[in-house]
Scaffold this motif. Structure first.
Motif, PDB file in Angstrom:
ATOM      1  N   GLU A 165      15.259  21.390  73.599  1.00  0.00           N
ATOM      2  CA  GLU A 165      14.201  22.368  73.343  1.00  0.00           C
ATOM      3  C   GLU A 165      13.155  21.765  72.406  1.00  0.00           C
ATOM      4  O   GLU A 165      13.492  21.069  71.446  1.00  0.00           O
ATOM      5  N   LYS A 166      11.891  22.035  72.689  1.00  0.00           N
ATOM      6  CA  LYS A 166      10.808  21.569  71.823  1.00  0.00           C
ATOM      7  C   LYS A 166       9.832  22.715  71.612  1.00  0.00           C
ATOM      8  O   LYS A 166       9.235  23.212  72.557  1.00  0.00           O
ATOM      9  N   SER A 167       9.683  23.124  70.360  1.00  0.00           N
ATOM     10  CA  SER A 167       8.774  24.214  70.040  1.00  0.00           C
ATOM     11  C   SER A 167       7.342  23.680  69.959  1.00  0.00           C
ATOM     12  O   SER A 167       7.073  22.700  69.262  1.00  0.00           O
ATOM     13  N   VAL A 168       6.435  24.302  70.707  1.00  0.00           N
ATOM     14  CA  VAL A 168       5.036  23.871  70.710  1.00  0.00           C
ATOM     15  C   VAL A 168       4.135  25.090  70.571  1.00  0.00           C
ATOM     16  O   VAL A 168       4.584  26.235  70.657  1.00  0.00           O
ATOM     17  N   SER A 169       2.847  24.817  70.348  1.00  0.00           N
ATOM     18  CA  SER A 169       1.878  25.901  70.260  1.00  0.00           C
ATOM     19  C   SER A 169       1.375  26.268  71.648  1.00  0.00           C
ATOM     20  O   SER A 169       1.592  25.534  72.617  1.00  0.00           O
ATOM     21  N   LYS A 170       0.679  27.387  71.729  1.00  0.00           N
ATOM     22  CA  LYS A 170       0.093  27.816  72.994  1.00  0.00           C
ATOM     23  C   LYS A 170      -0.889  26.764  73.508  1.00  0.00           C
ATOM     24  O   LYS A 170      -0.907  26.453  74.706  1.00  0.00           O
ATOM     25  N   ASP A 171      -1.695  26.203  72.614  1.00  0.00           N
ATOM     26  CA  ASP A 171      -2.677  25.193  73.023  1.00  0.00           C
ATOM     27  C   ASP A 171      -1.985  23.954  73.588  1.00  0.00           C
ATOM     28  O   ASP A 171      -2.448  23.377  74.580  1.00  0.00           O
ATOM     29  N   GLU A 172      -0.884  23.542  72.974  1.00  0.00           N
ATOM     30  CA  GLU A 172      -0.155  22.367  73.467  1.00  0.00           C
ATOM     31  C   GLU A 172       0.436  22.640  74.851  1.00  0.00           C
ATOM     32  O   GLU A 172       0.450  21.754  75.718  1.00  0.00           O
ATOM     33  N   LEU A 173       0.921  23.852  75.045  1.00  0.00           N
ATOM     34  CA  LEU A 173       1.461  24.217  76.361  1.00  0.00           C
ATOM     35  C   LEU A 173       0.354  24.199  77.419  1.00  0.00           C
ATOM     36  O   LEU A 173       0.545  23.692  78.527  1.00  0.00           O
ATOM     37  N   GLU A 174      -0.815  24.731  77.067  1.00  0.00           N
ATOM     38  CA  GLU A 174      -1.934  24.753  78.012  1.00  0.00           C
ATOM     39  C   GLU A 174      -2.394  23.349  78.355  1.00  0.00           C
ATOM     40  O   GLU A 174      -2.746  23.056  79.503  1.00  0.00           O
ATOM     41  N   LYS A 175      -2.410  22.460  77.371  1.00  0.00           N
ATOM     42  CA  LYS A 175      -2.810  21.067  77.631  1.00  0.00           C
ATOM     43  C   LYS A 175      -1.820  20.393  78.572  1.00  0.00           C
ATOM     44  O   LYS A 175      -2.200  19.607  79.439  1.00  0.00           O
ATOM     45  N   ALA A 176      -0.530  20.689  78.384  1.00  0.00           N
ATOM     46  CA  ALA A 176       0.497  20.122  79.266  1.00  0.00           C
ATOM     47  C   ALA A 176       0.288  20.616  80.698  1.00  0.00           C
ATOM     48  O   ALA A 176       0.449  19.864  81.660  1.00  0.00           O
ATOM     49  N   LEU A 177      -0.069  21.913  80.845  1.00  0.00           N
ATOM     50  CA  LEU A 177      -0.327  22.462  82.180  1.00  0.00           C
ATOM     51  C   LEU A 177      -1.568  21.834  82.808  1.00  0.00           C
ATOM     52  O   LEU A 177      -1.594  21.545  84.017  1.00  0.00           O
ATOM     53  N   GLU A 178      -2.605  21.604  82.012  1.00  0.00           N
ATOM     54  CA  GLU A 178      -3.825  20.972  82.514  1.00  0.00           C
ATOM     55  C   GLU A 178      -3.519  19.562  83.003  1.00  0.00           C
ATOM     56  O   GLU A 178      -4.021  19.124  84.049  1.00  0.00           O
ATOM     57  N   ALA A 179      -2.700  18.848  82.246  1.00  0.00           N
ATOM     58  CA  ALA A 179      -2.315  17.493  82.664  1.00  0.00           C
ATOM     59  C   ALA A 179      -1.526  17.524  83.960  1.00  0.00           C
ATOM     60  O   ALA A 179      -1.663  16.637  84.804  1.00  0.00           O
ATOM     61  N   LEU A 180      -0.729  18.572  84.122  1.00  0.00           N
ATOM     62  CA  LEU A 180       0.058  18.712  85.345  1.00  0.00           C
ATOM     63  C   LEU A 180      -0.857  18.950  86.550  1.00  0.00           C
ATOM     64  O   LEU A 180      -0.660  18.377  87.607  1.00  0.00           O
ATOM     65  N   ASP A 181      -1.908  19.772  86.361  1.00  0.00           N
ATOM     66  CA  ASP A 181      -2.849  20.047  87.440  1.00  0.00           C
ATOM     67  C   ASP A 181      -3.632  18.805  87.843  1.00  0.00           C
ATOM     68  O   ASP A 181      -4.017  18.642  88.993  1.00  0.00           O
ATOM     69  N   GLU A 182      -3.897  17.952  86.873  1.00  0.00           N
ATOM     70  CA  GLU A 182      -4.693  16.750  87.133  1.00  0.00           C
ATOM     71  C   GLU A 182      -3.869  15.630  87.736  1.00  0.00           C
ATOM     72  O   GLU A 182      -4.417  14.679  88.297  1.00  0.00           O
ATOM     73  N   ALA A 183      -2.535  15.732  87.615  1.00  0.00           N
ATOM     74  CA  ALA A 183      -1.666  14.641  88.105  1.00  0.00           C
ATOM     75  C   ALA A 183      -1.678  14.580  89.620  1.00  0.00           C
ATOM     76  O   ALA A 183      -1.879  15.569  90.298  1.00  0.00           O
TER      77      ALA A 183
END
Length: 444
Positions: free
Chosen positions: A426-444
């Protein structure tokens, strides 16, 4: 039936089935003898029609049925004996089709690809990371402010005050193209929120700065992709009268507003928002973890793929992406769409992962329950208001449509099964960090 192997290369198999003429004739006799007791013909009692006359009258039709049954039975027996698992429906072609005549042997060529054997993999060794986000007070506040904005009202501006973007103006308008009024181009007392982009591009902008009582001539051009064919790309003039200008007023964030959104109090509404945000974050986190898992599986296991499945998947991908790039085309009269190397590469990944997940699910005895299917059908039926009953009947009668609903449910259950046995941190992150991870996923 004689069966001769003609191809054995990788997953590809080919066979020649030879049905002796004598066997086919015997099958015709058997079917006619079976039907004879029920047949009536002029001049003969029921069941007493001579076999020779039956052959002359019904022989050609029965011959076709007997031929098809013999081939089907031979193919079924072959698949059972060989324990073959075809990747797709076998291709069956009659070798001497047009030249065949009664008394000849029937020769059929059968070809198909086998499903590959899936190698064993230590799925418990897979390491994954689950991102967790706790809804922050600021996110709840932001959601409340958005709700208040959606529940906004409008109050009259002071006399002579100009309209601004976001204001609501009440207008009469009459549109003309080439000096002629057109259907649907006029209205009276129409409430329009400036900046809502609900009218033709450019229309609302020209009303910013207008005052109550003003007459405004609005010049616009209909878009080239406008829905009405006679107005596409046409210049239009709208004679517009502004009756009132009202400024937006957000609803107060209190118990009264909460009741408008189905909650008994503001505290209850906050709790609901917190739970909804938590569910959204969990869904996003799961999507990230699922993608990471599929990437690991794609690297972990390698095996030969049936070309027929890859080609079919690549064609489907190419077709789907073409329609996404051409949303104006709703039909399929667009000619052939040739898959690119990129489409084929993506198809190989999908086929590989699909076969692997199917194998894991089968070994784990994972199934889709009737209740899960019913829930899926109900969710889809909501997309067809007023036609729910017809949609249910369509699903019940269409195996392919059922499979389209069943497949993603099965896949998600298999993914959850693998995740439950993997090494997850488990890794606790902020909402912004989660959104950035999702954006990176969309761009992959």
């Amino acid at each position: 039936m004689q069966v001769t192997e003609t191809l054995n290369q990788g997953l590809k198999r080919g066979y020649r089935f030879t049905l002796p003429a004598a066997d086919l004739a015997a099958e015709v006799d058997r079917q006619l003898a079976e039907a004879q007791p029920q047949i009536e013909m002029k001049g003969f009692r029921k069941g007493k029609v001579p076999m020779a006359l039956l052959k002359k009258t019904y022989g050609p039709r029965v011959m076709g049925d007997a031929m098809q049954k013999s081939i089907d039975d031979a193919l079924t027996a072959h698949m059972t004996e060989a324990k073959a698992r075809p990747a797709m429906q076998p291709k069956v072609e009659m070798e001497n089709g047009e030249a065949w005549k009664e008394g000849d042997d029937v020769v059929v060529n059968v070809s198909y690809e086998l499903l590959p054997e899936i190698p064993e993999a230590d799925l418990s060794a897979i390491e994954l990371e689950r991102l967790t986000v706790t809804p922050e007070e600021s996110a709840v506040t932001e959601a409340l402010e958005n709700l208040a904005k959606n529940a906004q009202s409008f109050d009259d501006r002071a006399a002579g005050e100009a309209a601004q973007s976001g204001d609501q103006v009440t207008i009469d308008f009459k549109g003309m193209v080439d000096g002629e009024a057109f259907e649907g181009g006029s209205a009276e007392g129409y409430p329009l929120v400036l900046g809502s982009n609900s009218f033709i591009p450019g229309f609302e902008d020209q009303l910013v700065g207008a005052k109550a009582g003003d007459a405004v001539t609005v010049n616009v051009k209909f878009p080239d992709d406008y829905g009405h064919p006679t107005l596409k790309g046409k210049d239009a003039v709208f004679e517009t009268t502004v009756h009132s200008v009202k400024a937006p007023k957000a609803a107060e964030i209190n118990d009264e507003m909460a009741k408008r959104f189905g909650a008994d109090s503001l505290d209850e509404l906050k709790t609901q928002i917190t739970e909804r945000l938590g569910a959204e974050y969990q869904g996003a986190s799961r999507a990230l973890m699922k993608r990471a898992l599929l990437d690991r599986l794609d690297e972990l296991v390698s095996f030969e793929l049936p070309e027929s499945l890859v080609e079919a998947e690549a064609a489907q991908i190419a077709h789907q992406l073409w329609h996404e790039e051409h949303p104006e085309e709703h039909g399929h009269n667009h000619g052939s769409i040739e898959p690119t190397d990129e489409h084929k590469k993506l198809a190989e990944r999908r086929v590989r992962l699909g076969l692997l997940l199917a194998d894991v699910g089968q070994k784990a005895e994972i199934t889709v329950t009737d209740q899960e299917m019913t829930q899926a059908v109900m969710r889809q039926a909501r997309n067809f208001p007023g036609q729910e009953r017809a949609f249910f009947e369509f699903i019940q009668q269409n195996e392919a449509a059922q499979q389209q609903l069943r497949a993603p449910i099965f896949e998600d259950k298999v993914v959850d099964h693998i995740i439950s046995g993997a090494k997850v941190t488990e890794k606790s992150v902020s909402k912004d960090e989660l959104e950035k991870a999702l954006e990176a996923l969309d761009e992959a």
